[in-house]
Design a protein around this motif. Structure first.
Motif, PDB file in Angstrom:
ATOM      1  N   ASP A  86       3.286  -0.857  -4.326  1.00 13.11           N
ATOM      2  CA  ASP A  86       2.429   0.451  -4.390  1.00 13.11           C
ATOM      3  C   ASP A  86       3.506   1.306  -4.229  1.00 13.11           C
ATOM      4  OD1 ASP A  86       0.184  -0.914  -4.942  1.00 13.11           O
ATOM      5  OD2 ASP A  86      -0.237  -1.086  -2.762  1.00 13.11           O
ATOM      6  N   LYS A 136      -3.328   6.293 -10.147  1.00 12.03           N
ATOM      7  CA  LYS A 136      -3.225   5.122  -9.159  1.00 12.03           C
ATOM      8  C   LYS A 136      -2.453   5.726  -7.931  1.00 12.03           C
ATOM      9  CE  LYS A 136      -0.019   0.880  -8.739  1.00 12.03           C
ATOM     10  NZ  LYS A 136       0.679  -0.026  -9.095  1.00 12.03           N
ATOM     11  N   TYR A 148      -0.057   5.682  -4.666  1.00 10.43           N
ATOM     12  CA  TYR A 148       1.113   5.076  -4.419  1.00 10.43           C
ATOM     13  C   TYR A 148       1.252   5.113  -2.745  1.00 10.43           C
ATOM     14  CZ  TYR A 148       2.379   5.091  -9.014  1.00 10.43           C
ATOM     15  OH  TYR A 148       2.438   5.019 -10.533  1.00 10.43           O
TER      16      TYR A 148
END
Length: 388
Positions: A104, A37, A39
């Protein structure tokens, strides 16, 4: 009556799981351990004591430098004062969390120092800068980390902790909200004071090897654990994932994901599971039974059935460390057996074994071991034995 047998060994009817549920658990663990993921921002804050008697500052500074220069993270350091220690630390960490929060984002908290012992029924876990090496008692000002921790996870964004101290696993005990946690030792184990063999040293080396490539924290943990003995790390590290969540991604913004290659002889985790279905006795049926229920992405991660038994619904299987650490921790249908560095040596005849190469190989029997407890050298000096 004293016995070496576990309570489970006296239970005829243990928790059982359908094979499709077993498959779902594996798929979820794989996704949570390997899904990257990106960020928008990753920020790191490290903190240590003003009266630190170990000399953690050099390693802390090096770790922060790696996070900043190699990974591009925002970094900050804080020295815990001896007056109003808990209040001052809480004030700084809350202020930093507020500034570093948002959608995020990832916030990483790093602690180096001493810690006392805490069990599952204790109401506090103390951190301190000094420790009596003879008695193991913490000295000087102390603070209860559990009272600090609860305020830090209320801000938007993901959180993870990196703790290098004795009984570090205690950080995930108590009224734990579930942020991801990687630490130097379990809750009843001492860390080491020799900086060359410490958790922080090995973490720095691993981060440098990755050189900013994206890897999950579960994957970094697995790398550290696999080579713990070769690196002479003083205590086996521990990883506790956030409940029902993917592992945090550590990597430069828009960096290339790391290419995973598990060494054939590297550590794997041997587990057992009780399934509800009756295992077919015919070998062809057994192969078809597995092929119907185990998806292709599970096969690619080297999840291997090591044994099945006539007249039993017990399966033995091995998984890579990063998959195991993301599996359900409180599911009674799974039982940890040990860490192994090979598949079962008492394998099936070649004609049978080769027939399963396109699905999951089935092998018999398996060795056992203890979780997170490699041999410890008697000359290793602890950060400070657990406080009393």
């Amino acid at each position: 009556m004293r016995t070496s047998k576990t309570p489970d060994s006296f239970q005829a009817h243990q928790a059982r799981k359908r094979l499709d549920q077993f498959s779902t658990d594996l798929e979820t663990a794989i996704n949570h351990a390997t899904k990257f993921k990106p960020y928008r921002k990753t920020a790191v804050i490290a903190f240590h004591w003003e009266n630190d008697d170990i000399g953690v500052q050099l390693l802390e500074r090096e770790l922060l430098d790696v996070f900043k220069s190699v990974y591009g993270f925002e970094t900050e350091s804080f020295t815990i004062p001896l007056i109003e220690s808990q209040f001052k630390l809480l004030e700084r960490l809350v202020s930093w969390s507020r500034r570093s929060s948002g959608e995020d984002t990832l916030r990483i908290f790093v602690y180096s120092g001493h810690a006392g012992f805490a069990g599952t029924v204790d109401s506090r876990w103390d951190l301190a800068g000094k420790c009596d090496q003879n008695t193991g008692n913490l000295q000087g000002p102390k603070l209860n980390w559990w009272e600090v921790r609860g305020y830090l996870e209320q801000y938007t964004g993901e959180v993870c902790y990196l703790f290098d101290c004795c009984s570090a696993g205690s950080g995930a005990l108590g009224a734990y909200d579930g942020a991801e946690f990687m630490a130097a030792s379990t809750w009843d184990q001492a860390a080491v004071s020799n900086v060359h063999f410490s958790f922080t040293r090995i973490l720095i080396d691993e981060l440098r090897r990755l050189n900013g490539q994206a890897e999950t924290l579960a994957g970094i943990y697995a790398r550290i654990f696999r080579y713990a003995q070769q690196n002479q790390i003083g205590a086996a590290p521990i990883h506790i994932p956030k409940l029902n969540s993917p592992s945090a991604t550590i990597g430069r913004s828009r960096s290339r994901p790391v290419t995973r290659s598990v060494d054939r002889e590297s550590y794997r985790v041997l587990l057992s599971i009780k399934v509800r279905e009756e295992i077919p006795l015919d070998f062809t049926q057994w192969k078809e039974w597995l092929a119907r229920n185990i998806p292709a992405n599970v096969l690619s991660t080297k999840v291997t059935v090591e044994g099945a038994f006539r007249g039993s619904s017990l399966l033995l299987f091995t998984v890579p460390i990063e998959i195991w650490t993301m599996m359900p921790a409180d599911d009674p249908s799974y039982t940890f057996i040990g860490h192994v560095t090979s598949h079962n040596l008492l394998s099936q005849p070649p004609t049978q074994t080769s027939a399963l190469t396109s699905t999951l190989p089935m092998r018999s029997g398996a060795p056992s071991g203890r979780e997170n407890q490699p041999p410890r050298s008697p000359d290793r000096k602890p950060f400070g034995s657990p406080g009393r």
